[in-house]
Design an enzyme around this catalytic site. Structure first.
Site: not given
Ligand code: F6P
Length: 550
Positions: A206, A212, A265-266, A351, A382, A510
């Site tokens: 987003k 990452e 995002g979620r 979240e 189990h 972060k």
């Molecule tokens: O962990 C925080 C967060 O902002 C989530 O809400 C989101 O889904 C994820 O990181 C990834 O964010 P982005 O889509 O901006 O890379």
């Protein structure tokens, strides 16, 4: 804002909990033969049985009254009308608009957003059809039959969960991989299985700034070029709200699929973030997923609270969390293809509602979101069900299953379903000491052994569960199921008075990671002694650096 725990409705629920403390759910069932009919309902292809919760008509009346006291229906209206209910980020929350197939229009800040949504869907459809037909190929002319989705959190969990859930709908010959972790092993393991000539990298973020995702995308591009890949534009597309960052990364904005700030995002799998889903199962099946969710949206926005599935699931959850004391909630799908649903709902729920301040910035005086965990049945049985049955904590649970498996195999599904049903029955009924002793006597066990064993074999029961049943797991029923949970989470956020749509709690870690990164030694390198942190963090940095320098 109304502090829910100060309302008379909350006090009435406290009194209900006290009154019910000595009645077992067994008795509630024995006393009311209509309990199942009374406490179950159907909507959008899903059936919810919430009768195995420690509730009565009074409890439900008070829960509905609580929902009215916090103006749940008003809040629902404000969400659907595009008001900036995500107050700390001043954003609307309109993921439902992405899947609205009625003629309804949606507005954000006076701008009609419906045409943008339709245009982006069209762009996804046409892109996917080019890939599927072979009209759009890789640099060497070979078809792009492999997708690597690079994203994390909402840009990974939703698409991954849906792709896994809809295996029978996969287009033959197509493969999808999901790379999320900044741990390079995941990318390396994935790259070892793919061919640069036939791979499309879908960079999903987003913000397009997430460490990452950017790290993985850079490394994937380097690997692509190092392995003979040419014409990066044919092999990398971006899904984002951030055009500027996409361009800066070097992806042509023609190869960018856009979504907007008002999609959390979620809550984004319905948007351009769903492109990896479209590529794996086809646009028509993606549309069916959206339509299933839309059916649930229509139910949620129109049904009275007493017959409203997301609202009831939420309110019963509030009852279990705040009045029965369940601090954890298990999501237990009896369908192997729903393997990633618990992880998906962990983000969606924790979240969203893992918050300690209310909308007005005051520390709340009541418990909010529970810990969400789960595994598919019967595997979980189990592993951790022992604690659900006989542990010292009450844990509420959702049991989810299709009546017909996506791939019926001999009598596997009857066996799976018998376990599915037995578990909620056992959690509700339990087993008394008298029953245990009788059983042991009938087995011929001697009295001293009975005395020693009996306490260990007692099940208290009275443990709350919901059962969510569908005919079959299809794109439509999956869409409805996800939307059911999205709206449940929304309703709970309203009752608890929190903003379910921000996530400030992920920021601190972060920021600190950024300051630690330059202090860490590259492999076989060295770094000055760390001294800027607490003693534990300094000590650990120094120890890691000494291990990496050897
Ligand atoms: O962990 C925080 C967060 O902002 C989530 O809400 C989101 O889904 C994820 O990181 C990834 O964010 P982005 O889509 O901006 O890379």
């Amino acid at each position: 804002m109304i502090e829910p725990s100060k309302t008379p409705e909350w006090s009435a629920l406290n009194a209900d909990a006290e009154n019910l403390a000595d009645s077992h759910m067994r008795t509630l069932f024995a006393d009311d033969p209509a309990r199942f009919e009374k406490y179950s309902l159907e909507a959008a292809g899903l059936f919810l049985d919430y009768s195995k919760n420690k509730i009565t008509d009074d409890v439900l009346d008070h829960l509905i009254a609580l929902a009215n006291a916090v103006d749940l229906e008003g809040a629902r209206g404000r969400m659907f009308s595009g008001e900036p209910i995500n107050s700390t980020e001043n954003r609307a929350v309109l993921h439902a608009a992405l899947r609205d197939f009625s003629m309804r229009d949606y507005f954000v800040d006076g701008e009609k957003v419906t045409p943008k949504i339709r245009a982006e869907l069209k762009k996804m459809e046409s892109f996917a059809s080019g890939i599927h037909s072979g009209g759009r190929t890789g640099y060497s002319g070979k078809p792009l039959d492999t997708v690597v989705n690079i994203g994390i959190g909402g840009s990974d969990l939703g698409p991954q969960m849906v792709v896994e859930a809809l295996r029978p709908y996969w287009i033959k010959g197509r493969r999808s991989f999901f790379v999320s972790n900044v741990d390079g092993q995941q990318l390396t393991d994935t790259l070892a299985q793919i061919d640069p000539e036939t791979t499309l990298f879908v960079v999903a973020s987003k913000t397009f700034t997430t460490q990452e995702t950017m790290t993985n995308a850079e490394s994937a591009r380097k690997w692509f070029i190092d392995n003979g890949g040419k014409d990066v534009a044919k092999h990398f597309v971006a899904l984002s709200t951030n055009r500027y960052a996409v361009e800066a990364f070097g992806i042509d904005t023609d190869n960018m699929f856009e979504f907007w700030e008002w999609v959390g995002g979620r809550y984004s799998l319905w948007s351009a973030i769903g492109l990896s889903i479209v590529l794996q199962i086809g646009f028509e099946n993606f549309k069916a997923l959206l339509k299933g969710a839309h059916l649930m949206d229509e139910h949620f926005r129109s049904a009275p609270l007493r017959q409203n599935m997301p609202a009831l699931l939420a309110l019963v959850g509030v009852w279990n969390r705040n009045f029965i004391g369940a601090a954890s909630h298990a999501v237990l799908p009896y369908d192997q293809h729903l393997l990633r649903l618990p992880a998906y709902l962990q983000q969606a729920d924790m979240e969203s509602n893992g918050k300690r301040t209310n909308i007005d910035g005051e520390v709340v005086k009541h418990a909010t979101g529970p810990i969400i965990f789960g595994e598919p049945g019967t595997n979980g049985q189990h592993a951790f069900y022992q604690l659900l049955h006989q542990g010292t904590d009450i844990i509420s649970a959702d049991f989810i299953a299709p009546a017909i498996s996506q791939s019926e195999t001999g009598d596997h599904h009857e066996k799976l379903l018998s376990n599915f049903l037995a578990q909620t029955e056992a959690l509700m009924l339990g087993k008394t000491e008298k029953e245990v002793r009788n059983e042991l006597r009938e087995d011929g066990t001697a009295k001293p052994q009975i005395d020693a064993l009996a306490p260990h074999k007692v099940f208290p029961g009275d443990r709350p569960t919901n059962t969510i049943l569908m005919e079959k797991l299809t794109p439509e029923t999956l869409g409805a199921l996800i939307a059911l949970y999205e709206h449940k989470i929304f309703c709970q956020g309203i009752v608890w008075g929190v903003n379910s749509f921000d996530q400030w709690g992920v920021e601190l870690g972060k920021v600190l990671a950024k300051s630690i990164l330059p202090e860490l030694s590259p492999i076989a390198g060295s770094k000055p002694e760390a001294a800027n942190h607490d003693a534990s963090t300094n000590g650990l940095i120094n120890r890691i650096n000494s291990l990496r320098s050897q």
